[in-house]
Every structure is written in C-alpha cells, then in structure tokens.
Write a protein that holds these residues in place. Structure first.
Motif, PDB file in Angstrom:
ATOM      1  N   SER A  70      -3.666   5.215   4.837  1.00 17.06           N
ATOM      2  CA  SER A  70      -2.484   5.753   5.513  1.00 17.06           C
ATOM      3  C   SER A  70      -1.186   5.147   4.996  1.00 17.06           C
ATOM      4  O   SER A  70      -0.106   5.714   5.173  1.00 17.06           O
ATOM      5  N   LEU A  71      -1.269   3.973   4.352  1.00 15.38           N
ATOM      6  CA  LEU A  71      -0.070   3.317   3.839  1.00 15.38           C
ATOM      7  C   LEU A  71       0.285   3.772   2.430  1.00 15.38           C
ATOM      8  O   LEU A  71       1.343   3.446   1.914  1.00 15.38           O
ATOM      9  N   VAL A  72      -0.616   4.510   1.783  1.00 14.23           N
ATOM     10  CA  VAL A  72      -0.401   4.925   0.396  1.00 14.23           C
ATOM     11  C   VAL A  72      -0.601   6.436   0.292  1.00 14.23           C
ATOM     12  O   VAL A  72      -1.660   6.900  -0.127  1.00 14.23           O
ATOM     13  N   PRO A  73       0.384   7.210   0.686  1.00 19.43           N
ATOM     14  CA  PRO A  73       0.225   8.666   0.655  1.00 19.43           C
ATOM     15  C   PRO A  73       0.211   9.214  -0.763  1.00 19.43           C
ATOM     16  O   PRO A  73       0.883   8.694  -1.658  1.00 19.43           O
ATOM     17  N   ASN A  74      -0.568  10.247  -0.991  1.00 21.75           N
ATOM     18  CA  ASN A  74      -0.643  10.957  -2.265  1.00 21.75           C
ATOM     19  C   ASN A  74      -0.968  12.415  -1.971  1.00 21.75           C
ATOM     20  O   ASN A  74      -1.520  12.738  -0.917  1.00 21.75           O
TER      21      ASN A  74
END
Length: 326
Positions: A25-29
């Motif tokens: 959730s902290l690293v959106p792609n």
C-alpha cells in the motif's frame, strides 16, 4: 520464504494477489497483465541475507508502471532495486529511454524515479533491494548510472557477484557471514553506480558500445515484433545511430532488415498457432500480436513461406513438426 503461488489462488483473485505480493500500500504502481485472470501465473519468493532482501519472481507477461504521481507516495525509506533477468527478454524505460534487457544485463531502479518494467510471455527476475540511505547514492546518480551500466569496467565483476548470490540464497540466509556479505555487496553496487554515472565517453566505452550494437539492435527488434511501427527509423533512433549506419551494420552481418523482420514475425506466429495456449486467439489476433499490417497480409506471407494458410497450419498442429512447403 514463499510469498505467492498463484496456482493456489482462485482466478478471480489473482490480479489483486499479484499486486499485493509485488508491491504494497505504500508503493503504488499501475500493473497490466498480458493474460486474462485465468492465464496469469506467478511464483514469488523472498530471502533476507544480512539485512538485504532478495526477491525472486517467475510469472506470466506483465508491465508495471510507476509514474511521477506514484513517486510522491512512497515508504519512509525508499529502496533501490538491482535485478538480474535469468529468463525472458525484459523491457524497461527510465528517463524517457527504453532498454531491452537480457541475462547478461543488470537492471537498476530507484523507487523515487518514474519507470516502466515488464516482459512478454514467461519471464523471471531476481532482485536485491537496497535501502536508499544504506546505499548512499543520490536519486539522480542512480538514474544516470542505470542508463549506462555497461560503460563501467566494474559491470562484469558485479554481474558475476550478483549471480553468485542466487546459487543458494536460502543457505546464505543462515550463514554467520551474511551481514558481512550484505555489506560487501552494498559496497560493490555503490561502486558500480558511481563508476557508471561518471564514466567518460572514452574510446574504450565507445568501442564496447559499438561491439554490442548488433546484439542490442537484434534484441530490441525481437522484443518489439508486435509493434507495427517498428521501422528502420525507429530502430536507429532507439540506438542513437543513423539509418544509414543501421543498414551498414546489418549488411555487414549479411542481414536484410525487412526480410529478417518478416521471418521473425512468421516464426513467432507459427509458434503461437502451434501452441494450445493461444487457441482462444483468432488468426487475426495472432496476426496483430506479431506485428503484421493486416490479417490478409499475414495470410499471404504465411502461405508463401510455408505452403499452407495459418488456419490450416493450426489444424495440422501435432501432426507435423514444421509447416509443409510447396
């Protein structure tokens, strides 16, 4: 540690399971899959060696895109990923520059840099995750280095070291020397990045780039066979050479670019038609995936080369090992 095996996940849940395992959730792609839900497959594993995360995945074709908007949302301690490509032809784009990567390349991404990465068909990646602060190399330096790693004389040394880490990562996890190994690996990668980022365009570097140009051109063309606009002009521009130099390079190797592209596309189409995996695709869809301008053009070329229509070749699947001629 096994993170994910999509064979154990219901098809309707595979897209979300893949996204959750690949990122968090902290690293959106943005993630796009080549296959539909039922066709997606992935096996992801994670090891921790002296504070370094070693992440391996083998999965079906996909593309992950991290935009400038995504970059604004990141974890407190961003990471730099340094990966090998043991299977498949991988595509990457950083700072507007597109690269084709294979088993002899190192791929570097900084989490705070927009980029695109992925592959078509079955592929695999082996990535080391370095805490940005532990690595101690600025974003701009990492980005610049990532575009010219082969310019560094350290490239081959670091490549061999990274390959060695993947021989038995589970054993390395428990080794009393794991912390020292992680520190040594971090120093080697830092040295490679600094070397590549500041390498001069010397005679030696230009010579190395020239020597690998034909290989890079062929790999790029194979990776983009589905693109109908794969013109000599585009191929030349992607490799910073003139069209005239491109034709001279290929001519010296006895290659006619146009004829070679047709043969490569026909070979790809033949393999797709022979595989039960692509039974759901129409001949027109196969034609499009192989970069032909129209289904009729594809059919004419296929019949001329192999003596049967694409549909007939598909029906013959399993009864012959190669298309009949004449």
């Amino acid at each position: 540690m096994l993170l994910l095996d999509l064979h154990t996940v219901p098809p309707r849940e595979r897209v979300e399971a893949f996204r959750h395992a690949l990122t968090d959730s902290l690293v959106p792609n943005d993630i796009a899959h080549e296959e539909g839900e039922a066709g997606i497959h992935a096996r992801m594993e994670l090891w921790q060696v002296g504070g370094l995360d070693l992440f391996a995945t083998r999965n079906s074709g996909f593309e992950v895109r991290r935009t400038a908007q995504h970059v604004r949302h990141h974890r407190e301690s961003p990471v730099v990923s340094v990966s090998l490509q043991p299977l498949g032809v991988h595509r990457a784009e950083v700072a507007g520059r597109r690269e084709v990567l294979g088993s002899h390349d190192i791929c570097v991404f900084h989490e705070l840099s927009p980029r695109t990465y992925g592959w078509s068909g079955d592929g695999a990646s082996q990535a080391l995750m370095f805490d940005m602060h532990r690595l101690g190399v600025p974003v701009e330096t990492v980005e610049r280095a990532s575009l010219r790693l082969r310019a560094s004389p350290l490239h081959g040394l670091v490549l061999q070291h990274l390959r060695g880490l993947w021989h038995d990562p589970a054993r390395l996890e428990a080794d009393p020397g794991a912390e020292a190994l992680a520190s040594a690996t971090t120093e080697l990668v830092r040295a490679l990045l600094l070397s590549a980022a500041h390498a001069e365009e010397s005679v030696e570097v230009r010579s190395t780039m020239d020597e690998t140009l034909l290989t890079r051109v062929m790999a790029y063309a194979r990776a983009h066979l589905a693109d109908r606009d794969l013109t000599p002009e585009r191929i030349a521009a992607e490799h910073a050479v003139s069209v005239r130099r491109l034709y001279t390079l290929l001519g010296g190797a006895g290659i006619s670019l146009e004829q070679w592209l047709i043969e490569e596309r026909l070979g790809k189409a033949r393999r797709m038609l022979a595989s039960a995996r692509y039974d759901r695709l129409t001949v027109a869809a196969v034609s499009a995936r192989c970069g032909f301008s129209s289904p009729s053009h594809f059919s004419r070329r296929f019949r001329s080369a192999h003596g049967v229509s694409p549909s007939a070749w598909r029906r013959l699947r399993g009864t012959v090992t190669s298309p009949p001629r004449g």
